[in-house]
Structures are given as C-alpha cells and as structure tokens.
Design an enzyme around this catalytic site. Structure first.
Site, PDB file in Angstrom:
ATOM      1  N   GLU A  41       8.692  -8.339 -27.563  1.00  0.00           N
ATOM      2  CA  GLU A  41       7.465  -8.332 -28.367  1.00  0.00           C
ATOM      3  C   GLU A  41       7.691  -9.203 -29.601  1.00  0.00           C
ATOM      4  O   GLU A  41       8.644  -8.977 -30.353  1.00  0.00           O
ATOM      5  CB  GLU A  41       7.136  -6.900 -28.803  1.00  0.00           C
ATOM      6  CG  GLU A  41       6.098  -6.813 -29.908  1.00  0.00           C
ATOM      7  CD  GLU A  41       6.111  -5.474 -30.622  1.00  0.00           C
ATOM      8  OE1 GLU A  41       5.607  -5.404 -31.760  1.00  0.00           O
ATOM      9  OE2 GLU A  41       6.632  -4.494 -30.050  1.00  0.00           O
ATOM     10  N   LYS A 129       1.640   4.055 -27.963  1.00  0.00           N
ATOM     11  CA  LYS A 129       2.887   3.890 -28.713  1.00  0.00           C
ATOM     12  C   LYS A 129       2.920   4.925 -29.839  1.00  0.00           C
ATOM     13  O   LYS A 129       2.130   4.858 -30.775  1.00  0.00           O
ATOM     14  CB  LYS A 129       2.946   2.470 -29.302  1.00  0.00           C
ATOM     15  CG  LYS A 129       4.181   2.205 -30.135  1.00  0.00           C
ATOM     16  CD  LYS A 129       4.188   0.773 -30.673  1.00  0.00           C
ATOM     17  CE  LYS A 129       3.403   0.644 -31.953  1.00  0.00           C
ATOM     18  NZ  LYS A 129       3.563  -0.698 -32.574  1.00  0.00           N
TER      19      LYS A 129
END
Length: 215
Positions: A41, A129
């Site tokens: 990411e 998340k």
C-alpha cells in the site's frame, strides 16, 4: 474485485509504504518483494504517490499495489486511474466506498466500532480495516467475529513480529504492517537489506501459522 480480496486474504500481509521521498518507494518495494511480500500500500500523503503506484505496477505485474490514506472519493478515483488495485482509508466515508465500487475496485475503509463495521459493510465494503488496532488488541477481533463473522477484517496500527500470531489466531483476514516493517530510519539510511529480512520474518510466521497458496 473478489479475486484481489481473495489474494489479500491468502497472503495476509499488506506492507504500508509511507515516505517523504518519492525516489525511495521503488527501492523499498524491491526489498519487500525479495522478502516475499506481494501486496503493498502506497499512502497518498507520500510525495509522488500516484507515479509511484504506476511505476511499481510496471516493474512488478504480479504485485498488488493499493493506495492508502485515501480521504475522499476524488482521491480514490485518481488512485484507481493510476492503477491502484485496491483502496484503503483511515476513516469511514460512504462516497469514497461508492466511488471504488463504481470502478469495481476493492476498498477497505477504516473503522473502530461494531456500528462502523456494519455500516461500512452496508455501504458496500467487503472488508474493513480496524484502525488503530493497538488500542483494542487481538481479543477485540475475536469478540467482533462472533456477531459479525461474515465481514472480513484487516487489522492495522501496531502490528509487529511479536503479535502477528495472536492476531491471526483471533481471526483477522489480513494485517496491515507499517513501521515495524518499513521503518523510516532504515529507509533514510538505505538499509534495504534489513527491510528484506523483516519481510521474510513476517512471511515465515504467516506460513507457519496459516499455510496457504501464496501469490
């Protein structure tokens, strides 16, 4: 969309890259790749993040590259058009989820409470998340998986070599790893060998705890 989420769940590890120097991103990814990481990411507050995503995609076609720290739908769209395979956000925002779904790109929104987890799912997120997980700990994951077992969870914020096994045992689908893997000091020193070693350690732990067909 589902195939990327499946790959994230299989590999378990998402390396979070946040740097104040855009030229360091590719070197970091080289090290992570050699260490066995296949999902990264790039945070959007990294200078040149969009170009970084494009470059990584070009160099490593078999690597899933996502955009993180996405705060709004406009940023999500820009990241997707630059080739981001998935989107991660620190907070819950319906318009951002809708934008990602419009492009059929997985989005993992940041949540903190059971209500936010369910709300994100109802907005169209297939995985959430929990951030920052260090505040809550592994027991929170196992507690949440009771009533909300149908929602995949990525734990982010405080994941380390010492607690990986605990979080996997608690039932997380994936782990987002930041400074304990890509530490700023190591990057600034150019100590990419240490980053590779740390990546290998994380991958080995995951393989021992939960063997799978990794990318």
């Amino acid at each position: 969309m589902n195939s990327i989420l499946n790959d994230i769940e299989q590999n378990k590890l998402v390396s979070i890259i946040r740097s104040d120097r855009s030229n360091e991103i590719v070197e970091v990814v080289h090290s992570l790749y050699r260490g066995g990481i296949r999902i990264v990411e790039v945070t959007m507050n990294t200078p040149g993040a969009l170009k970084g995503i494009e470059k990584i995609k070009e160099l490593y076609p078999d690597l899933h590259v996502g955009a993180g720290t996405v705060l709004d739908s406009e940023t999500a769209r820009a990241a997707i058009l630059s080739g981001a395979s998935f989107i991660l956000t620190p907070t819950l925002k319906q318009s951002t989820i809708e934008m990602a779904n419009r492009y059929d790109v997985p989005i993992v929104p940041g949540v903190f409470t059971p209500t936010e987890i369910l709300t994100a799912y109802e907005y169209g997120a297939k995985m959430v998340k929990i951030f920052p997980i260090r505040t809550l700990g592994p027991k929170f994951i196992s507690d949440i998986k009771g009533p909300l077992q149908h929602i995949a969870i990525m734990a982010v914020g405080g994941i380390s070599i010492e607690n990986v096994k605990e979080y996997l045992s608690a039932g997380v689908s994936a782990l987002g790893i930041g400074s304990s893997l890509v530490e700023d000091t190591l990057v600034h020193q150019g100590n990419y060998e240490e980053i590779e070693k740390r990546a290998s350690k994380f991958v080995n732990i995951v393989n021992k705890v939960q063997p799978s067909n990794r990318l």
